[in-house]
Write a protein that holds these residues in place. Structure first.
Motif, PDB file in Angstrom:
ATOM      1  N   LEU A  68      -0.539  -9.170   0.664  1.00 54.20           N
ATOM      2  CA  LEU A  68      -1.205  -8.521   1.791  1.00 54.20           C
ATOM      3  C   LEU A  68      -1.948  -7.273   1.314  1.00 54.20           C
ATOM      4  CD1 LEU A  68      -1.641  -8.564   4.811  1.00 54.20           C
ATOM      5  CD2 LEU A  68       0.626  -7.559   5.131  1.00 54.20           C
ATOM      6  N   ALA A  69      -1.307  -6.522   0.446  1.00 55.15           N
ATOM      7  CA  ALA A  69      -1.948  -5.310  -0.074  1.00 55.15           C
ATOM      8  C   ALA A  69      -3.191  -5.668  -0.876  1.00 55.15           C
ATOM      9  CB  ALA A  69      -0.959  -4.524  -0.934  1.00 55.15           C
ATOM     10  N   LYS A  70      -3.079  -6.683  -1.699  1.00 57.38           N
ATOM     11  CA  LYS A  70      -4.242  -7.092  -2.499  1.00 57.38           C
ATOM     12  C   LYS A  70      -5.376  -7.533  -1.600  1.00 57.38           C
ATOM     13  CE  LYS A  70      -2.190  -8.699  -6.835  1.00 57.38           C
ATOM     14  NZ  LYS A  70      -1.508  -9.895  -7.364  1.00 57.38           N
ATOM     15  N   GLY A  71      -5.053  -8.327  -0.619  1.00 56.15           N
ATOM     16  CA  GLY A  71      -6.094  -8.821   0.275  1.00 56.15           C
ATOM     17  C   GLY A  71      -6.798  -7.697   1.008  1.00 56.15           C
ATOM     18  N   ALA A  72      -6.036  -6.676   1.345  1.00 53.62           N
ATOM     19  CA  ALA A  72      -6.628  -5.569   2.092  1.00 53.62           C
ATOM     20  C   ALA A  72      -7.167  -4.492   1.170  1.00 53.62           C
ATOM     21  CB  ALA A  72      -5.599  -4.960   3.043  1.00 53.62           C
ATOM     22  N   LYS A  73      -6.964  -4.658  -0.115  1.00 52.66           N
ATOM     23  CA  LYS A  73      -7.450  -3.673  -1.089  1.00 52.66           C
ATOM     24  C   LYS A  73      -6.819  -2.307  -0.891  1.00 52.66           C
ATOM     25  CE  LYS A  73     -10.584  -6.575  -2.742  1.00 52.66           C
ATOM     26  NZ  LYS A  73     -10.404  -8.018  -2.557  1.00 52.66           N
ATOM     27  N   ILE A  74      -5.540  -2.286  -0.598  1.00 47.61           N
ATOM     28  CA  ILE A  74      -4.867  -1.002  -0.455  1.00 47.61           C
ATOM     29  C   ILE A  74      -3.630  -0.997  -1.345  1.00 47.61           C
ATOM     30  CG2 ILE A  74      -5.660  -0.663   1.898  1.00 47.61           C
ATOM     31  CD1 ILE A  74      -2.959  -1.499   2.892  1.00 47.61           C
ATOM     32  N   THR A  75      -3.074   0.174  -1.537  1.00 46.00           N
ATOM     33  CA  THR A  75      -1.888   0.289  -2.388  1.00 46.00           C
ATOM     34  C   THR A  75      -0.658  -0.234  -1.650  1.00 46.00           C
ATOM     35  OG1 THR A  75      -1.369   2.494  -1.564  1.00 46.00           O
ATOM     36  CG2 THR A  75      -2.809   2.343  -3.485  1.00 46.00           C
ATOM     37  N   ARG A  76       0.335  -0.573  -2.418  1.00 45.15           N
ATOM     38  CA  ARG A  76       1.569  -1.044  -1.793  1.00 45.15           C
ATOM     39  C   ARG A  76       2.209   0.061  -0.975  1.00 45.15           C
ATOM     40  NH1 ARG A  76       1.921  -3.352  -6.799  1.00 45.15           N
ATOM     41  NH2 ARG A  76       3.388  -1.820  -7.587  1.00 45.15           N
ATOM     42  N   SER A  77       2.098   1.283  -1.472  1.00 51.99           N
ATOM     43  CA  SER A  77       2.661   2.401  -0.722  1.00 51.99           C
ATOM     44  C   SER A  77       2.041   2.501   0.668  1.00 51.99           C
ATOM     45  CB  SER A  77       2.420   3.695  -1.488  1.00 51.99           C
ATOM     46  OG  SER A  77       2.733   4.809  -0.691  1.00 51.99           O
ATOM     47  N   ARG A  78       0.740   2.453   0.662  1.00 43.47           N
ATOM     48  CA  ARG A  78       0.050   2.557   1.947  1.00 43.47           C
ATOM     49  C   ARG A  78       0.465   1.414   2.856  1.00 43.47           C
ATOM     50  NH1 ARG A  78      -6.523   3.082   2.317  1.00 43.47           N
ATOM     51  NH2 ARG A  78      -6.716   3.248   4.580  1.00 43.47           N
ATOM     52  N   LEU A  79       0.605   0.252   2.272  1.00 43.40           N
ATOM     53  CA  LEU A  79       1.000  -0.897   3.075  1.00 43.40           C
ATOM     54  C   LEU A  79       2.400  -0.716   3.663  1.00 43.40           C
ATOM     55  CD1 LEU A  79       0.405  -3.712   4.127  1.00 43.40           C
ATOM     56  CD2 LEU A  79       1.417  -4.629   2.044  1.00 43.40           C
ATOM     57  N   SER A  80       3.302  -0.179   2.857  1.00 44.81           N
ATOM     58  CA  SER A  80       4.652   0.045   3.367  1.00 44.81           C
ATOM     59  C   SER A  80       4.616   0.884   4.635  1.00 44.81           C
ATOM     60  CB  SER A  80       5.503   0.765   2.315  1.00 44.81           C
ATOM     61  OG  SER A  80       6.042  -0.148   1.404  1.00 44.81           O
ATOM     62  N   HIS A  81       3.895   1.988   4.561  1.00 43.27           N
ATOM     63  CA  HIS A  81       3.798   2.847   5.740  1.00 43.27           C
ATOM     64  C   HIS A  81       3.143   2.108   6.900  1.00 43.27           C
ATOM     65  CE1 HIS A  81       5.236   6.483   3.834  1.00 43.27           C
ATOM     66  NE2 HIS A  81       4.383   6.342   2.833  1.00 43.27           N
ATOM     67  N   ALA A  82       2.094   1.389   6.603  1.00 51.58           N
ATOM     68  CA  ALA A  82       1.364   0.702   7.662  1.00 51.58           C
ATOM     69  C   ALA A  82       2.246  -0.332   8.350  1.00 51.58           C
ATOM     70  CB  ALA A  82       0.107   0.044   7.088  1.00 51.58           C
ATOM     71  N   VAL A  83       2.947  -1.115   7.536  1.00 52.75           N
ATOM     72  CA  VAL A  83       3.801  -2.149   8.121  1.00 52.75           C
ATOM     73  C   VAL A  83       4.929  -1.515   8.914  1.00 52.75           C
ATOM     74  CG1 VAL A  83       5.437  -3.982   7.575  1.00 52.75           C
ATOM     75  CG2 VAL A  83       3.203  -3.943   6.475  1.00 52.75           C
ATOM     76  N   ALA A  84       5.431  -0.385   8.431  1.00 52.73           N
ATOM     77  CA  ALA A  84       6.474   0.309   9.186  1.00 52.73           C
ATOM     78  C   ALA A  84       5.953   0.661  10.581  1.00 52.73           C
ATOM     79  CB  ALA A  84       6.903   1.570   8.442  1.00 52.73           C
ATOM     80  N   ARG A  85       4.733   1.101  10.609  1.00 52.85           N
ATOM     81  CA  ARG A  85       4.153   1.482  11.891  1.00 52.85           C
ATOM     82  C   ARG A  85       3.924   0.253  12.768  1.00 52.85           C
ATOM     83  NH1 ARG A  85      -0.244   1.158  15.604  1.00 52.85           N
ATOM     84  NH2 ARG A  85      -1.508   3.056  15.532  1.00 52.85           N
ATOM     85  N   LEU A  86       3.401  -0.799  12.183  1.00 56.64           N
ATOM     86  CA  LEU A  86       3.152  -2.015  12.955  1.00 56.64           C
ATOM     87  C   LEU A  86       4.465  -2.633  13.432  1.00 56.64           C
ATOM     88  CD1 LEU A  86       0.289  -3.512  10.764  1.00 56.64           C
ATOM     89  CD2 LEU A  86       0.092  -2.560  13.074  1.00 56.64           C
TER      90      LEU A  86
END
Lengths: 167, 167
Positions: A68-86
DNA sequence: GACTCATCCTTGAAAGTTGAACTACATCGG
DNA sequence: CCGATGTAGTTCAACTTTCAAGGATGAGTC
């Protein structure tokens, strides 16, 4: 006698500066525009929306975090926070990966899917209005080619691809 | 009997989707790339750098806050924070506007100018490498036209330009 | 198995952004 | 001059992003 300068700063030509400025303005304006549109209509920023879209198109509506992070071109860290929020919104849930105990799946809940169904038309309309309705078909094709070239040159896969001696 | 749908969601064609995705990928990759490059070499994000550039090109290296915000396409709020930070670095200072007591000028200090002189070549090189070295001259011209059209359609001057009855 | 190293993902703190509320001053119309 | 309204810029709280650090598991090697 001196040698020719190895590489004195090659400034941008007037034409290039004009293009660069237009690029910066258009991209920041569009990004802001879509962020606001989605924040207003879907309650989340553009990137988060993109995560939901990606999940919605994945098999069984789930993806490994890294994918998911690769597809969105974001870091895993950022994704962790984002998914936590979602996850707080109830739009995404996490699930352990059975085959790799380090891994996590993120999957789109029915509520998440519903948000997408409800907000996608408005978002597509915004994109269309900002881009596709304003460009000729030739320009759309040109833009596609140009962006493809640029993206290829920026793949983080290999930041030193052109500096092999540093690897 | 039903009426024809007023405007069923006009989804993107495959071609359009392809272009849109390429656009998103290229722009986010480039933005990230330049942010990192400048954070590393100049100690500030891309937008802050753009503020210094704008100031450097203004008469007497100073601009009213609102002008600066407009030029950079950011909100005044964001600019306030940015200038506060740049002021801490000693690269920018604020100055009261004599003719309008509400107003503030931001001006570029000599240190700020020096930072720009020191870091501009590297930044230009990064831009060139990511964009201009990869595109043909025709593509550069096309990109310029395309971005100009898009930016024009997004001027925040008039968000409801196409909804006159709401004004 | 034990060691080493890589990968997966999370965490916490600092930095940056947003939108709304707010202060101060300007401007316009009487 | 007065009041109403508009503009310039800041501030606050909530939120998002980044960077560095860390815990846990997998994979390769002896």
């Amino acid at each position: 006698m001196t040698m020719a300068p190895i590489d004195g700063p090659r400034w941008l030509s007037d034409e290039e500066q004009r293009v660069w400025r237009a690029y910066l303005h258009a991209t920041t304006l569009l990004e802001d525009h879509l962020d606001r549109q989605l924040q207003r209509d879907a309650g989340m920023p553009h990137i988060y929306y993109g995560l939901l879209v990606q999940l919605s198109q994945a098999p069984r509506r789930r993806l490994r975090m890294t994918e998911l992070a690769k597809g969105a071109k974001i870091t895993r860290s950022r994704l962790s926070h984002a998914v936590a929020r979602l996850e707080k919104n109830g739009w995404v849930l996490r699930e352990d990966c059975p085959s790799d105990k380090r891994g996590q799946f993120a999957y789109l809940t029915d509520e998440g899917y519903a948000v997408l169904e409800r907000t996608a038309p408005g978002h597509v309309a915004a994109v269309r209005q900002a881009m596709f309705d304003r460009l000729t078909p030739e320009q759309v094709a040109q833009l596609g080619d140009i962006m493809k070239v640029m993206a290829e040159g920026l793949q983080p896969s290999d930041p030193n691809a052109d500096l092999p001696w540093l690897r």
